[in-house]
Design a protein around this motif. Structure first.
Motif, short mmCIF file in Angstrom:
data_model
loop_
_atom_site.label_atom_id
_atom_site.label_comp_id
_atom_site.label_asym_id
_atom_site.label_seq_id
_atom_site.Cartn_x
_atom_site.Cartn_y
_atom_site.Cartn_z
N UNK A 218 0.88 -1.26 0.14
CA UNK A 218 -0.07 0.03 -0.12
C UNK A 218 0.81 1.20 -0.02
N UNK A 219 0.50 2.08 -0.82
CA UNK A 219 1.50 3.32 -0.99
C UNK A 219 0.66 4.50 -0.66
N UNK A 220 1.59 5.49 -0.22
CA UNK A 220 1.16 6.84 0.16
C UNK A 220 1.98 7.99 -0.51
N UNK A 221 0.88 9.27 -0.44
CA UNK A 221 1.48 10.15 -1.14
C UNK A 221 0.81 11.72 -0.71
N UNK A 222 1.60 12.36 -0.30
CA UNK A 222 0.99 13.67 0.36
C UNK A 222 0.05 14.48 -0.62
N UNK A 223 0.49 14.60 -1.99
CA UNK A 223 0.08 15.39 -3.02
C UNK A 223 -1.53 14.81 -3.28
N UNK A 224 -1.47 13.38 -3.28
CA UNK A 224 -2.95 12.90 -3.23
C UNK A 224 -3.74 12.96 -2.15
N UNK A 225 -3.29 13.52 -1.05
CA UNK A 225 -3.90 13.27 0.31
C UNK A 225 -4.17 12.21 1.08
N UNK A 226 -3.20 11.21 0.45
CA UNK A 226 -3.31 10.00 1.23
C UNK A 226 -1.99 9.69 1.86
N UNK A 227 -2.19 10.00 3.20
CA UNK A 227 -0.81 9.94 4.17
C UNK A 227 -1.15 8.86 5.18
N UNK A 228 -0.18 8.67 6.16
CA UNK A 228 -0.32 7.74 7.04
C UNK A 228 0.01 8.42 8.36
N UNK A 229 -0.81 8.19 9.48
CA UNK A 229 -0.46 8.79 10.83
C UNK A 229 0.31 7.80 11.43
N UNK A 230 0.88 6.77 11.01
CA UNK A 230 1.64 5.66 11.81
C UNK A 230 2.83 6.07 12.89
N UNK A 231 3.58 6.91 12.10
CA UNK A 231 4.69 7.64 12.61
C UNK A 231 4.41 8.01 14.12
N UNK A 232 3.25 8.91 14.14
CA UNK A 232 3.05 9.58 15.50
C UNK A 232 2.65 8.72 16.23
N UNK A 233 1.84 7.53 15.98
CA UNK A 233 1.45 6.43 17.10
C UNK A 233 2.32 5.68 17.57
N UNK A 234 3.32 5.41 16.95
CA UNK A 234 4.55 4.40 17.02
C UNK A 234 5.76 5.29 17.70
N UNK A 235 5.73 6.57 17.59
CA UNK A 235 7.13 7.10 17.83
C UNK A 235 7.06 7.67 19.31
N UNK A 236 8.25 7.66 20.26
CA UNK A 236 8.35 7.98 21.41
C UNK A 236 7.84 9.22 21.58
N UNK A 237 7.58 9.58 23.07
CA UNK A 237 7.38 11.03 23.34
C UNK A 237 8.40 11.98 23.09
N UNK A 238 9.79 11.51 23.10
CA UNK A 238 10.91 12.28 22.84
C UNK A 238 11.14 12.70 21.49
#
Lengths: 1120, 567
Positions: free
Chosen positions: B268-288
């Motif tokens: 599955x691919x993502x592209x900001x220009x198409x408005x198709x992005x993923x929020x995954x990083x925010x949910x797995x990244x540490x508080x730091x």
């Protein structure tokens, strides 16, 4: 003989009555625009009478005009011969000629002309007195309750034709026979009175205003009508009652003032209001149509001080002339037009102190830690039921409790820190004047409010100018212009960052350290208060509305008038949102603990609506003996054009410049679209009245809408109504108690097409269904929304029976209406099976909803000594029921729409307290998840031995029943007082979201949550809150009666005390009126929610972005 | 009078010009559907739009492309009520996720059905190769969507033609799962056939390999091991695919997009220009890092990694409680951020004592925002997911553009092996497939599985291998359902690392027949302030929860659909 002659002239009551009618009609109906006050100047006489008696000449003039001549008793010899010849002369010129050398003078007061002996002609007067020595002269004054002289009041000696009228100072002189005489004093708009002269030689008469004037005119669709002749159900409110409330918006001022109209506010942001006329008729848009001078607009588009009157058209008979857009009722606002040739300048201003009415009360840090421990212990229970661990040790909590270093051991209360009192000011300046060719009413208003949260600002200003030009006897032109702008700055991007964001700062985190350094939140990122105080997430909203109306009125001959009007409207809504972020620092070391992760950014959003409204109207009135007929025909074409534009950029190296061009182009985004709709209508109305007793009215409207496909566009909406003024019947004449009585009945159909998508009947391809392959976007085309082509008008049929009663010379008035409103073919977004492949729930004609209800309004006006008082009470009820939904039910969370129940009924499980222990929970029938002590216990409603969704029942009704209001007003000498209460008698409320689940989204619990179930400290099965949980939910969030509350409430909305400076003082200052007032609004509320931060008026949302406010204002009103 | 005439004329003009055309308005933004999808450009766009529903629940915390395993034992997902509801066994037919999945899959199917019809109607406007490419992709997608549907709901409504009317839609009852499976096979076969010889290999597009790999998955999920074996073998024999040499780099965006990556089968691919992005990083990244750390590995996942001697931590002599993260399967280090790991500039640790953390870039001690002493809302388990974390998107943390594997070659190998084991054809090719995954890369060299193990032993081997190799790749949830091990693992609490205390104080662990850890935590004497952490008490009802409920929304419209058992 003289008396016989005079029969023709002295108070010709019939004629006066006609004048009254015409005058009031002319004043209030802007479409007719010959100003009554300039009648004398405009009237032109052509006359040629040689050697005729005065009386013959005057007779001639009277025949061809609206003038009535009065004689100052017997001192005028009407048989004196005069000659006069004039062409296109004014009445003054003619009368000057007629009365020259007769020793008589005249005085014109409106359409009444008083002929009297010249003061210098003492001989004549003396002679008259001498001749009739068996009479005596009485002098007197007639004034209104405020001490203002009444000009032109009629004074008649009872049982005779002997009479006179008052002069400009309200004085009169009348000669009566010796002995006891009774004088009858009357004037339009005032209650007549009788005075026994006795031996007095002077009398002072005070006429009380006739509060339920028989000639009161109310605004109805495309015209006006005498209130007594109304056959439909209309609530009318006078503008001054609204402006006196001194609140920010017209909606707030109208709250509770009109029976059948419910206005609720869901948060404290000014201009936020939901209007409902007689409940909820449809499953989609229920907003009534609001027209300002006939142009569709909103209540926010006008300052309360500019309102002349408001009419709420409630039944089909009165509203159906607006056909397609009237199904949810119509609110007609008439703005003030100048109606005097005097120059009147009005200023009104006030300053208010504003506070939050109710803010959430947060727990302190110790309570927070205890609650968190309790929640954690529940969530981490072991299989044998022993409690799990906790996060905060007893030692830590003890240290925290005793510490004096609140930087290290915080006990913050972000709500208390964030909210504060604020100030609000309002100013209004109005100027009205006119002459025979032109009249104008222009006003400006300005209001400004600093929010109770920092960096919230609400500004508003408006200009309105209503102008009329009287070009000729048959042609009038008018131009009304209104510009209104509102600005709302708020320091949060959306509701989540406002109050909701603040709620997420637990007391154990410091908001701002004692050295001024901002603290972080639970995640070590900035707390909402820092963002609010530092304007990091600002939203600037701006509304502008420019509204114009140009109209031409032709009155080619008496009785007929034709109006052409064009009303363009441009509404703009602009949002500028600027988002920044900041570093956080360790308060001791200054070490950077947080740096922004995202670049600063901004977006602009703009919408523009352009509406063009073309109207042609023709009115025709004719009176044939006792038959009064009026007819109306009209055509309307309305087009609407809506544009949307959005633009975004981020990465600004110079954040002090908050414009798109200051940001980087790298990540810019934009989108936009345009939609259009149009409506075309033909309509007509016929009114027929027989002897002002039997009244009939018929309306029809034929409407076409662009929202429907060809073949489904047009709808026909007829209505009929009838009235019977039974107090006009001869058999009622002896019932003196009942001064006015009318029975009304109406039936009609209304259409509705609002609230559905502009292109609801068209199947369109969505061309932005992008897919991504190999890192780049590929265009995707899909039919995302299903459409049903055969949709057409939603129809509302309304049956209304009403009675109007006036008792004790209309001191007590009562109006009662019973109605039944059935909306069928409801246009509803209805689910379709997903297997069709669409995500939308397309609009379909389905279902029938009934609203049965009644409105009662009672008013009583009286005086006790010098105290005048008025009591107005309104009570209404509506019973809403879905009759047919095509066999479907729709359930959305806790709300259900189901046949047999009211719209949006509450639906859920029946709760039976809490499980008292782990053991009890384990032995229970399986329900939702792994139950523990302190979880809500549900009942097996269908007795199938299982507890599941099949046990849900309809558990409540969210539509207010028994809405009531009570207005108490009194005037004593120069003081006035008004208190306005409003409330709902019966309604079910539902506690949701955060109030059910204190740790949801890391929010802080409330003091009201402290009675939570806890195995050790509070194992009470009747605790107000179930066991706590951070993240493990069982029965507790399931929709159930546990969270249902009584939503009834009573609120003192408005209380006011005013003082008017005495006239005597003002006269020297050239001020005609000066009043000081103090107003309190939202003063107190009694409700059953018992939850801080909630508003009883909208008892379904936990909290909004901005809390509802109360205020105290001080103001002044001056008129020059 | 002249005014009168003038205005009468005006009125007449206005009234006469009034007709239906004055009140006709149509969309200014997009064409009407009736005349659309007739040429190659329009149909190409239509085919593209059929890809819009690759993940059945999209966005937020719960997203099938990155957090579906939050429904299983290996991952924990905080902050989402739906996940908490499902994990707690409190799901019912009102749970919105059910209707979301149902709705998205049928939207995908509806688009496929429409486009297949349009291609047929307008085939004269398309060249043969273009037509084959289009049909191949669309048949693949239709089967893909039906496979998701039957995996969640069992028997579902089936249609291979566009449904025109609401009443027709309401009249369709459910088709038996086995019947739908036949259609799925046939669609995948058609796709493989049409795409045979296609040169379109753009990341995200369906290929012949993808069609065969998903057919193998469909068969495996439904216990049709013969079909699974055959389809997997076809992929293996195609010569198109091989394992990427390093597991560590496999999940980097550069490698995923590289043509040298022969392991990728479908993504599955993502592209900001198409408005198709993923929020995954925010949910797995540490508080730091500025993330929420809401999607984290559980203790059960960590403990499932063998020691490098190929033995479970309960058996291996290399395992020492106090140094429990040492000597483990290297895939642990490539998949998970462990306490003490260097992670984006600092040493990651959530322990209550770790109020400061070392910044090895500046060589200073800084405030540790991932410390329990400061926030309860750091990683609940004390671990973080490492897979797919991409520093390129830290500045727009909720708008990642990196792709996610929906199928990679290692899964096909394990599918082949599992099918062979279940067929009791445990031969060298079966062992080779597993061993290739275990030690076929330069950075993963686990001991080979010896020959001679029984079917039961091999079953444990393959189930452990799938869990470890495919950790956090959203296949675990369906695995525990089809293995019927959900009633065991999902009735154990999800555990996390302690707040306090040391590693050596942790409770003992044993492993059950599927290789899933069992903790003796009821006899464990905790530290005064919970140092062994139950994150979540789960609940799984074996009589009900293997299938999800038919959504209330659909049943209200069509009661004949019937409901799955015990809902």
């Amino acid at each position: 003989m003289k008396n016989k002659e005079r029969d023709h002239y002295v108070p010709l009551l019939k004629k006066v009555k006609r004048i009254m009618k015409v005058t009031t009609l002319f004043i209030l109906c802007a479409i007719f625009s010959i100003s009554a006050s300039t009648y004398a100047q405009n009237y032109k006489v052509t006359i040629n009478k040689q050697n005729s008696t005065i009386i013959e000449v005057l007779k001639e003039i009277e025949k061809n005009s609206e003038f009535t001549f009065f004689f100052n008793d017997n001192r005028v010899n009407v048989n004196q011969h005069v000659s006069v010849m004039a062409k296109n002369a004014t009445i003054n010129e003619v009368l000057d000629k007629v009365l020259r050398n007769t020793g008589y003078v005249y005085q014109i007061i409106d359409r009444q002309v008083l002929i009297k002996a010249s003061a210098s002609d003492k001989t004549n007067e003396r002679g008259a007195v001498a001749q009739q020595s068996n009479k005596r002269t009485i002098t007197g004054t007639v004034k209104d309750p405020n001490g203002e002289p009444i000009i032109g009041a009629n004074i008649v000696q009872k049982g005779s034709t002997n009479g006179t009228i008052t002069d400009v100072d309200g004085n009169f002189t009348i000669t009566v026979p010796l002995g006891n005489a009774t004088l009858a004093v009357s004037y339009i708009g005032y209650q007549g009175t009788e005075i026994t002269v006795g031996s007095k030689s002077s009398v002072a008469v005070i006429l009380k205003e006739d509060t339920e004037m028989l000639d009161e005119v109310v605004v109805v669709g495309y015209g006006t009508q005498k209130k007594v002749n109304l056959t439909g159900s209309v609530s009318a409110v006078k503008g001054e009652t609204l402006s006196n409330k001194n609140v920010m918006s017209a909606a707030q001022s109208l709250q509770g003032m009109a029976s059948g109209l419910t206005i609720t506010t869901s948060n404290g942001e000014p201009d936020d209001a939901t209007l409902r006329v007689r409940g909820i008729g449809t499953l989609n848009n229920n907003d009534p149509l609001v027209l300002i001078d006939g142009v569709s607009s909103s209540l926010n588009a006008i300052d309360p001080n500019d309102i002349e009157s408001i009419s709420v058209l409630k039944d089909a008979a009165s509203a159906s002339i607006y056909g397609s857009r009237a199904a949810s009722g119509v609110i007609l606002i008439t703005s003030k037009h100048a109606k005097t040739d005097k120059l009147i300048i009005t200023y009104k201003g006030s300053v208010s102190s504003v506070h939050a009415m109710s803010l959430p009360k947060l727990v302190n840090s110790l309570e927070y830690m205890q609650m968190y421990n309790s929640a954690l212990a529940n969530d981490t229970r072991k299989d044998d039921g022993t409690l799990g661990g906790h996060n905060y040790s007893d030692e830590l909590m003890e240290t925290w409790k005793n510490s004096t270093d609140r930087d290290a051991y915080p006990n913050s209360n972000i709500i208390d820190e964030a909210f504060h009192g604020s100030t609000q000011t309002q100013h209004y300046l109005g100027i009205a004047t006119g002459n025979e060719k032109f009249n104008t009413n222009t006003s400006v208003n300005y209001s400004w409010e600093d929010g109770i949260l920092s960096n919230v600002k609400f500004n508003r200003y408006g200009i309105r100018s209503n102008n009329e030009y009287h070009i000729s006897k048959i042609l009038n032109l008018g131009i009304d212009l209104s510009v209104r702008r509102r600005f709302y700055d708020n320091p949060y991007n959306n509701g989540d960052d406002g109050l909701a964001g603040l709620m997420r700062q637990a007391p154990i985190y410091q908001t701002q350290y004692s050295n001024g350094i901002w603290g972080g939140n639970y995640a070590g990122t900035p707390n909402s208060l820092m963002y609010i105080e530092n304007k990091d997430k600002m939203t600037y909203e701006e509304w502008s509305e420019i509204l114009g109306r140009f109209f031409i009125t032709l009155t080619p001959f008496k009785g007929l008038s034709v109006d052409f009007s064009y009303a363009p409207k441009i509404s703009d809504y602009k949002v500028k949102n600027v988002t920044k972020d900041e570093n956080l620092y360790n308060y001791k070391t200054g070490e950077v603990t947080y740096t922004p992760k995202k670049p600063n950014s901004m977006y602009r959003k703009q919408t523009q609506t352009r509406e063009d409204d073309y109207n042609i109207l023709a009115h025709y009135n004719i009176s044939l003996g006792k038959h009064d007929i009026s007819a109306l025909g009209g055509f309307q074409y309305l087009t609407n054009h809506y544009e949307y534009l959005y633009a975004y950029r981020d990465g600004n190296p110079f954040p002090q410049f908050e414009e798109l061009d200051a940001y980087s182009v790298d990540n810019q985004k934009n989108n936009g679209y345009t939609t259009e709709w149009a409506l075309m209508s033909y309509f007509g109305r016929i009114n027929y009245a027989f002897a002002n007793k039997y009244l009939l009215e018929a309306n029809v409207r034929y409407d076409g809408s662009s929202r429907f496909a060809n073949g489904y566009k047009w709808g026909l909406f007829p209505s009929f109504s009838a009235g019977w003024r039974f107090t006009e019947e001869s058999f009622m004449k002896n019932f003196n108690l009942l001064s006015n009585g009318k029975l009304r009945a109406s039936w009609g159909e209304l259409g509705n097409q609002s609230g559905i998508d502009t292109y609801a009947s068209a199947l369109n391809v969505n061309t932005s269904s992008y897919a991504v392959f190999g890192g780049s976007a590929a265009p995707g085309y899909a039919v995302t929304n299903y459409a049903t082509k055969d949709i057409t008008w939603e129809t509302t049929k309304v049956l209304d029976f009403g009675i109007d009663l006036g008792f004790l010379n209309n001191k007590l008035n009562a109006t009662f209406d019973w109605y039944k409103k059935r909306t069928s073919d409801i246009l509803m977004n209805k689910n379709i099976p997903y297997i069709l492949g669409y995500s939308n729930s397309p609009v379909q004609n389905v279902g029938i909803v009934d609203n049965k209800g009644w409105d009662l309004s009672l008013s009583y006006n009286d005086k006790a000594g010098k105290l005048n008082y008025q009591i107005t009470a309104i009570l209404s009820d509506v019973h809403n029921k879905i009759i047919d939904m095509g066999g479907d039910r729709s359930i959305n969370g806790v709300n259900i729409n189901q046949e047999g129940y009211s719209i949006g009924s509450l639906y859920g499980m029946v709760a039976d307290g809490l499980f008292s222990s782990w053991a009890e929970a384990q032995s229970a029938t399986p329900q939702w998840g792994k139950l523990q002590g302190g979880d809500i216990k549900f009942e097996d409603m269908n007795n199938d031995g299982k507890i599941n969704n099949d046990d849900r029942v309809v558990m409540g009704n969210t539509i207010p029943r028994y809405s009531y209001s009570l207005d108490l007003a009194a005037q004593y000498k120069n003081f006035d007082f008004d208190a306005f209460f409003q409330g709902v008698g019966k309604r079910d409320a539902y506690v949701s979201g955060y109030y059910q689940y204190p740790f949801q989204n890391e929010t802080t619990p409330l003091k009201e949550h402290l009675d939570y179930w806890d195995e050790v400290t509070n194992p009470n099965p009747n605790a107000t809150l179930p066991r706590l949980s951070i993240n493990q939910q069982t029965n507790n969030l399931k929709e159930s009666t546990f969270w249902k509350r009584n939503g009834a409430y009573l609120r003192l909305k408005n209380i006011q005390i005013g003082y008017t400076l005495p006239k005597e003082i003002l006269k020297t200052l050239l001020i005609s009126k000066c009043r000081f007032f103090i107003v309190g609004s939202n003063v107190f509320t009694l409700d059953h929610l018992h939850l801080s931060g909630t508003d009883a008026e909208s008892p379904f949302s936990a909290y909004s972005s901005y809390p509802i406010t109360k205020s105290w204002s001080f103001g002044v009103e001056v008129q020059f | 009078m002249k005014y009168y005439i003038l205005f009468s004329g005006l009125a007449a003009i206005m009234l006469l010009s009034a007709c239906d055309s004055s009140i006709e308005r149509s969309s200014l933004t997009s064409p009407t559907a009736e005349t659309f999808f007739t040429n190659e450009t329009e149909i190409q766009g239509g085919v593209n739009a059929c890809y819009n529903f690759l993940n059945e629940c999209k966005g937020g915390y719960f997203d099938a492309n990155y957090s579906l395993d939050g429904l299983a034992d290996t991952e924990y997902l905080r902050g989402d009520n739906t996940i908490a509801t499902i994990n707690g066994g409190a799901m019912d037919y009102t749970t919105s996720t059910c209707s979301t999945i149902w709705g998205r899959m049928y939207q995908g199917i509806g688009r496929c059905n429409l486009i297949i019809q349009k291609i047929d109607e307008n085939q004269n406007n398309l060249s043969e190769s273009v037509k084959k490419q289009f049909l191949g992709e669309v048949y693949f997608l239709r089967a893909y969507y039906y496979l998701k549907l039957i995996s969640y709901f069992g028997d579902v409504q089936y249609t291979d033609k566009p449904i025109e009317t609401v009443s027709e839609g309401k009249s369709i009852t459910r088709t038996a799962k086995a019947e739908v499976l036949k259609h799925i096979y046939s669609d995948f076969d058609l796709a493989a056939d049409y795409l045979n010889g296609s040169t379109v290999t753009t990341l995200g597009r369906a290929t012949r390999g993808a069609a065969l790999a998903f057919k193998a998955r469909a068969a495996l999920y439904n216990g049709d091991y013969q079909t699974a074996k055959t389809a997997a073998k076809q992929v293996m024999d195609s010569g198109t695919y091989s394992l990427y040499p390093t597991y560590e780099d496999l999940f980097s965006e550069a490698v995923m997009r590289s043509s040298s990556n022969k392991e990728l089968i479908f993504a599955a691919d993502y592209d900001l220009a198409a408005g198709i992005t993923s929020g995954y990083l925010r949910f797995v990244a540490s508080r730091m890092m500025g993330g929420y750390c809401t999607i984290v590995p559980t203790e059960a996942m960590i403990d499932s990694y063998e020691c490098i001697d190929g033995k479970d931590i309960s058996e291996s002599s290399l395992f020492n409680k106090a140094t429990r993260f040492e000597n483990r399967d290297p895939r642990l280090y490539y998949s998970v951020v462990l306490p003490g790991d260097k992670w984006f500039g600092v040493i990651f640790n959530t322990h209550k004592d770790s109020t400061k953390c070392y910044n090895y870039e500046t060589n200073t001690w800084v405030t540790n925002k991932d410390c329990y002493a400061f926030t309860q809302y750091c990683s609940f388990s004390g671990y973080l997911i490492r897979k797919y974390v991409n520093s390129a998107y830290l500045s727009s943390i909720d708008q990642s553009e990196n792709p996610y594997y929906l199928c990679r070659y290692a899964e096909v190998l394990l599918t082949y092996a599992e099918a062979k084991i279940e067929l009791n054809e445990i031969d060298q090719s079966c062992l080779d497939a597993i061993n290739l995954v275990r030690c076929g890369r330069t950075d993963v060299k686990m001991p080979v599985i010896p020959s001679g193990l029984s079917q039961t032993q091999m079953r444990k081997v393959i189930r452990k291998e799938r869990k470890v190799e495919l950790a956090f790749e959203n296949l675990r949830f369906q695995d525990i359902l089809r293995w019927k091990s959900a009633e065991k693992v999902m009735n154990r609490p999800k555990l996390g690392r302690a707040f306090l205390g040391s590693l050596s104080q942790w409770p003992d662990v044993t492993f059950d027949e599927n290789g899933d850890p069992v903790y003796d935590y009821n006899n464990y004497v905790p530290h005064p302030s919970t140092d062994f952490r139950v994150i979540l008490n789960c609940y799984f009802n074996p009589d009900r929860d293997y299938l999800w409920p038919i959504p209330q929304r659909e049943i209200l419209m069509n009661p004949d659909l019937g409901q799955n058992l015990n809902y």
